[in-house]
Motif scaffolding. Structure first.
Motif, mmCIF file in Angstrom:
data_model
loop_
_atom_site.group_PDB
_atom_site.id
_atom_site.type_symbol
_atom_site.label_atom_id
_atom_site.label_comp_id
_atom_site.label_asym_id
_atom_site.label_seq_id
_atom_site.Cartn_x
_atom_site.Cartn_y
_atom_site.Cartn_z
ATOM 1 N N LYS A 65 0.872 -1.176 0.000
ATOM 2 C CA LYS A 65 0.000 0.000 0.000
ATOM 3 C C LYS A 65 0.909 1.226 0.000
ATOM 4 O O LYS A 65 1.965 1.241 0.623
ATOM 5 N N SER A 66 0.479 2.246 -0.740
ATOM 6 C CA SER A 66 1.297 3.455 -0.807
ATOM 7 C C SER A 66 0.446 4.658 -1.165
ATOM 8 O O SER A 66 -0.549 4.539 -1.887
ATOM 9 N N ALA A 67 0.877 5.812 -0.689
ATOM 10 C CA ALA A 67 0.286 7.067 -1.144
ATOM 11 C C ALA A 67 0.671 7.254 -2.606
ATOM 12 O O ALA A 67 1.791 6.928 -3.005
ATOM 13 N N SER A 68 -0.242 7.756 -3.407
ATOM 14 C CA SER A 68 0.011 7.879 -4.845
ATOM 15 C C SER A 68 1.193 8.794 -5.156
ATOM 16 O O SER A 68 1.874 8.599 -6.158
ATOM 17 N N GLU A 69 1.486 9.755 -4.293
ATOM 18 C CA GLU A 69 2.614 10.659 -4.571
ATOM 19 C C GLU A 69 3.979 9.976 -4.432
ATOM 20 O O GLU A 69 4.990 10.494 -4.902
ATOM 21 N N LEU A 70 4.021 8.807 -3.805
ATOM 22 C CA LEU A 70 5.289 8.065 -3.712
ATOM 23 C C LEU A 70 5.522 7.165 -4.921
ATOM 24 O O LEU A 70 6.644 6.702 -5.139
ATOM 25 N N PHE A 71 4.468 6.902 -5.697
ATOM 26 C CA PHE A 71 4.570 6.015 -6.852
ATOM 27 C C PHE A 71 5.668 6.503 -7.790
ATOM 28 O O PHE A 71 5.740 7.675 -8.132
ATOM 29 N N LYS A 72 6.555 5.607 -8.153
ATOM 30 C CA LYS A 72 7.697 5.831 -9.054
ATOM 31 C C LYS A 72 8.914 6.457 -8.372
ATOM 32 O O LYS A 72 9.918 6.685 -9.008
ATOM 33 N N LYS A 73 8.849 6.763 -7.090
ATOM 34 C CA LYS A 73 10.036 7.260 -6.390
ATOM 35 C C LYS A 73 10.902 6.058 -6.032
ATOM 36 O O LYS A 73 10.419 5.072 -5.494
ATOM 37 N N LEU A 74 12.185 6.154 -6.348
ATOM 38 C CA LEU A 74 13.095 5.029 -6.165
ATOM 39 C C LEU A 74 14.216 5.376 -5.199
ATOM 40 O O LEU A 74 14.523 6.547 -4.982
#
Length: 100
Positions: free
Chosen positions: A30-39
C-alpha cells in the motif's frame, strides 16, 4: 490517496521498481500515490511504503556531486554552441547583414 502497488526491493530494502498492476516477481504493498515511481529512498514497513528521510538526503547529495556523463557534457556544449550561433545571428541581423 492510498492504493495498492506492486514493487521489487534492492538488497538494502529500498524500492527499485514499481508497477500499478500485478507482475511476476513483484509483491503488493500500500502506498500514497505521490510516492509512486520514487526510487532508492522509499522502504516498505509493515506492507506500506514510507520515505526514509536519511536515505533521501543521501541520494540527493550523491546526485549533486556526481559528475556529468560524457553524453550530458556534450549535450550541454551543444546547447551553448546553439545559443552562441543564435546570438551571432541577432548581431549580424542588427548590422544589416544577410542570413542565408
Amino acid at each position: 490517496m492510498i492504493k495498492a502497488y506492486w514493487v521489487t526491493l534492492d538488497n538494502n530494502g529500498f524500492i527499485n521498481a514499481w508497477s500499478d498492476s500485478e507482475a511476476q516477481g513483484y509483491f503488493e504493498i500500500k502506498s500514497a500515490s505521490e510516492l509512486f515511481k520514487k526510487l532508492d529512498f522509499v522502504k516498505v514497513v509493515d506492507g506500506v511504503a514510507e520515505i526514509d528521510e536519511v536515505r533521501r538526503q543521501q541520494v540527493i547529495k550523491e546526485f549533486e556531486v556526481t559528475p556529468l556523463s560524457e553524453i550530458d557534457q556534450l549535450k550541454a556544449q551543444n546547447t551553448e554552441l546553439r545559443d552562441t550561433i543564435l546570438d551571432l545571428a541577432v548581431i549580424i541581423d542588427s548590422l544589416g547583414g544577410e542570413l542565408e
